[in-house]
Design a protein around this motif. Structure first.
Motif, PDB file in Angstrom:
ATOM      1  N   SER A   2       0.832  -1.201   0.000  1.00  0.00           N
ATOM      2  CA  SER A   2       0.000   0.000   0.000  1.00  0.00           C
ATOM      3  C   SER A   2       0.870   1.256   0.000  1.00  0.00           C
ATOM      4  O   SER A   2       2.056   1.209   0.357  1.00  0.00           O
ATOM      5  CB  SER A   2      -0.913   0.023   1.223  1.00  0.00           C
ATOM      6  OG  SER A   2      -0.156   0.265   2.408  1.00  0.00           O
ATOM      7  N   LEU A   3       0.287   2.390  -0.365  1.00  0.00           N
ATOM      8  CA  LEU A   3       1.045   3.643  -0.382  1.00  0.00           C
ATOM      9  C   LEU A   3       1.563   4.028   1.007  1.00  0.00           C
ATOM     10  O   LEU A   3       2.738   4.412   1.137  1.00  0.00           O
ATOM     11  CB  LEU A   3       0.189   4.769  -0.957  1.00  0.00           C
ATOM     12  CG  LEU A   3      -0.152   4.671  -2.447  1.00  0.00           C
ATOM     13  CD1 LEU A   3      -1.029   5.851  -2.863  1.00  0.00           C
ATOM     14  CD2 LEU A   3       1.119   4.634  -3.289  1.00  0.00           C
ATOM     15  N   PRO A   4       0.752   3.938   2.074  1.00  0.00           N
ATOM     16  CA  PRO A   4       1.296   4.282   3.395  1.00  0.00           C
ATOM     17  C   PRO A   4       2.428   3.352   3.833  1.00  0.00           C
ATOM     18  O   PRO A   4       3.421   3.802   4.415  1.00  0.00           O
ATOM     19  CB  PRO A   4       0.081   4.166   4.312  1.00  0.00           C
ATOM     20  CG  PRO A   4      -1.092   4.391   3.433  1.00  0.00           C
ATOM     21  CD  PRO A   4      -0.714   3.756   2.126  1.00  0.00           C
ATOM     22  N   PHE A   5       2.281   2.058   3.552  1.00  0.00           N
ATOM     23  CA  PHE A   5       3.333   1.113   3.916  1.00  0.00           C
ATOM     24  C   PHE A   5       4.596   1.389   3.111  1.00  0.00           C
ATOM     25  O   PHE A   5       5.716   1.341   3.638  1.00  0.00           O
ATOM     26  CB  PHE A   5       2.847  -0.311   3.693  1.00  0.00           C
ATOM     27  CG  PHE A   5       3.832  -1.379   4.109  1.00  0.00           C
ATOM     28  CD1 PHE A   5       4.581  -1.254   5.270  1.00  0.00           C
ATOM     29  CD2 PHE A   5       4.008  -2.514   3.337  1.00  0.00           C
ATOM     30  CE1 PHE A   5       5.478  -2.241   5.660  1.00  0.00           C
ATOM     31  CE2 PHE A   5       4.899  -3.506   3.711  1.00  0.00           C
ATOM     32  CZ  PHE A   5       5.638  -3.367   4.868  1.00  0.00           C
ATOM     33  N   ALA A   6       4.434   1.708   1.829  1.00  0.00           N
ATOM     34  CA  ALA A   6       5.591   1.995   0.983  1.00  0.00           C
ATOM     35  C   ALA A   6       6.338   3.224   1.481  1.00  0.00           C
ATOM     36  O   ALA A   6       7.586   3.246   1.505  1.00  0.00           O
ATOM     37  CB  ALA A   6       5.146   2.193  -0.464  1.00  0.00           C
ATOM     38  N   LEU A   7       5.610   4.259   1.915  1.00  0.00           N
ATOM     39  CA  LEU A   7       6.269   5.464   2.405  1.00  0.00           C
ATOM     40  C   LEU A   7       7.015   5.180   3.707  1.00  0.00           C
ATOM     41  O   LEU A   7       8.163   5.615   3.883  1.00  0.00           O
ATOM     42  CB  LEU A   7       5.233   6.579   2.615  1.00  0.00           C
ATOM     43  CG  LEU A   7       5.788   7.947   2.997  1.00  0.00           C
ATOM     44  CD1 LEU A   7       6.734   8.482   1.920  1.00  0.00           C
ATOM     45  CD2 LEU A   7       4.647   8.939   3.235  1.00  0.00           C
ATOM     46  N   ALA A   8       6.380   4.437   4.610  1.00  0.00           N
ATOM     47  CA  ALA A   8       7.047   4.091   5.865  1.00  0.00           C
ATOM     48  C   ALA A   8       8.263   3.206   5.614  1.00  0.00           C
ATOM     49  O   ALA A   8       9.319   3.381   6.249  1.00  0.00           O
ATOM     50  CB  ALA A   8       6.065   3.398   6.802  1.00  0.00           C
ATOM     51  N   THR A   9       8.131   2.261   4.692  1.00  0.00           N
ATOM     52  CA  THR A   9       9.252   1.371   4.370  1.00  0.00           C
ATOM     53  C   THR A   9      10.413   2.154   3.786  1.00  0.00           C
ATOM     54  O   THR A   9      11.589   1.858   4.058  1.00  0.00           O
ATOM     55  CB  THR A   9       8.788   0.281   3.385  1.00  0.00           C
ATOM     56  OG1 THR A   9       7.745  -0.484   3.992  1.00  0.00           O
ATOM     57  CG2 THR A   9       9.933  -0.635   2.995  1.00  0.00           C
ATOM     58  N   ARG A  10      10.094   3.165   2.998  1.00  0.00           N
ATOM     59  CA  ARG A  10      11.127   4.040   2.430  1.00  0.00           C
ATOM     60  C   ARG A  10      11.966   4.666   3.547  1.00  0.00           C
ATOM     61  O   ARG A  10      13.198   4.729   3.474  1.00  0.00           O
ATOM     62  CB  ARG A  10      10.421   5.118   1.598  1.00  0.00           C
ATOM     63  CG  ARG A  10      11.299   6.011   0.764  1.00  0.00           C
ATOM     64  CD  ARG A  10      10.442   7.077   0.082  1.00  0.00           C
ATOM     65  NE  ARG A  10      11.179   7.806  -0.921  1.00  0.00           N
ATOM     66  CZ  ARG A  10      11.216   7.502  -2.213  1.00  0.00           C
ATOM     67  NH1 ARG A  10      10.535   6.455  -2.659  1.00  0.00           N
ATOM     68  NH2 ARG A  10      11.918   8.209  -3.060  1.00  0.00           N
ATOM     69  N   VAL A  11      11.291   5.113   4.600  1.00  0.00           N
ATOM     70  CA  VAL A  11      11.991   5.726   5.728  1.00  0.00           C
ATOM     71  C   VAL A  11      12.765   4.681   6.521  1.00  0.00           C
ATOM     72  O   VAL A  11      13.931   4.893   6.878  1.00  0.00           O
ATOM     73  CB  VAL A  11      10.976   6.462   6.630  1.00  0.00           C
ATOM     74  CG1 VAL A  11      11.642   6.908   7.935  1.00  0.00           C
ATOM     75  CG2 VAL A  11      10.392   7.661   5.894  1.00  0.00           C
ATOM     76  N   VAL A  12      12.121   3.548   6.817  1.00  0.00           N
ATOM     77  CA  VAL A  12      12.811   2.493   7.564  1.00  0.00           C
ATOM     78  C   VAL A  12      14.080   2.059   6.847  1.00  0.00           C
ATOM     79  O   VAL A  12      15.138   1.885   7.473  1.00  0.00           O
ATOM     80  CB  VAL A  12      11.873   1.295   7.794  1.00  0.00           C
ATOM     81  CG1 VAL A  12      12.651   0.086   8.306  1.00  0.00           C
ATOM     82  CG2 VAL A  12      10.765   1.661   8.769  1.00  0.00           C
ATOM     83  N   ASP A  13      14.007   1.896   5.541  1.00  0.00           N
ATOM     84  CA  ASP A  13      15.187   1.480   4.780  1.00  0.00           C
ATOM     85  C   ASP A  13      16.316   2.504   4.913  1.00  0.00           C
ATOM     86  O   ASP A  13      17.502   2.131   5.009  1.00  0.00           O
ATOM     87  CB  ASP A  13      14.826   1.279   3.311  1.00  0.00           C
ATOM     88  CG  ASP A  13      14.023   0.014   3.067  1.00  0.00           C
ATOM     89  OD1 ASP A  13      13.960  -0.837   3.975  1.00  0.00           O
ATOM     90  OD2 ASP A  13      13.442  -0.117   1.970  1.00  0.00           O
TER      91      ASP A  13
END
Length: 241
Positions: A2-13
């Motif tokens: 999902s878009l929210p998960f993708a944005l959070a994953t971007r930060v976590v990475d």
């Protein structure tokens, strides 16, 4: 994804490049009476340098249109470098986000600190705040008072939310630059009037208080009070298993 998960994953990475080590895989699966399967995860990374803890909490419950992802990166108790935070949410009818660096000292009485840690974000903050597709988020004055004036917090349509990638990247990049370079010696000296560790403990207790942020009542209803309390304890810097 999902878009929210993708944005959070971007930060976590991006944050995983820090000298931190993950505890567990994940630290906790989050469960609810609403579902036989886990409804989310909490991941925790620990460090003994400038960054002491990174926390990710994700909750995905399609029956109630919840797709919520939260990332915090906490600097060491005696550090003046702000904490980093991102909330990334889809609530069914709208997207929402919250992006900020949480101050470690009072900004109005520490101008050099404010100019170092926050002023470089001013142009980006102003541009991002004026984009099409954004509307006011429901966050109260007490919550605003615990954050910085450079906080970006909005509801967003899909196009505006998709456009947040570059803004988030630049906030992360600025924060990582502060972590890597440290604060200038004169800025550190200017914070000598502040007990950084004691102030941080007080601020985090308020920031994650159910009396201040109504989201914790929702988390308790979804996961039960023990799980909600554990998440808050980890976010407040308490010991982990």
């Amino acid at each position: 994804m999902s878009l929210p998960f993708a944005l959070a994953t971007r930060v976590v990475d991006a944050l995983r490049a820090l000298p931190v080590v993950e505890v567990g895989s994940p630290y906790r699966e989050l469960r609810s009476p609403m579902s036989p399967a886990p409804v989310g995860t909490m991941r925790v990374w620990e460090g003994d340098g400038e960054v002491s803890r990174v926390v990710y909490v994700g909750l995905v419950v399609p029956p109630i249109n919840l797709d919520s992802h939260m990332v915090f990166a906490f600097t060491a108790p005696k550090s003046g470098i702000p904490h980093f935070t991102l909330d990334s949410v889809h609530g069914g009818a709208y997207y929402a986000y919250h992006l900020d660096l949480i101050p470690r000292a009072e900004l109005s009485s520490h101008l050099s600190y404010m100019d170092t840690a926050y002023h470089p974000l001013t142009g980006l903050y102003e541009e991002a705040s004026q984009r099409e597709g954004l509307s006011r988020a429901h966050i109260g004055p007490r919550q605003h008072a615990l954050m910085s004036p450079w906080m970006l917090v909005h509801r967003a349509d899909e196009a505006a939310f998709r456009g947040m990638d570059a803004i988030v990247d630049q906030y992360v990049s600025h924060w990582l630059g502060l972590v890597e370079a440290g604060l200038p010696a004169d800025v550190v000296a200017s914070l000598g009037d502040t007990d950084l560790a004691a102030r941080d403990a007080a601020v985090r207790a308020n920031l994650f208080s159910p009396a201040v942020d109504p989201v914790w009542a929702q988390v308790s209803r979804l996961l039960g009070e023990p799980a909600s309390d554990e998440i808050r304890e980890v976010l407040m810097g308490g010991p982990i298993a």
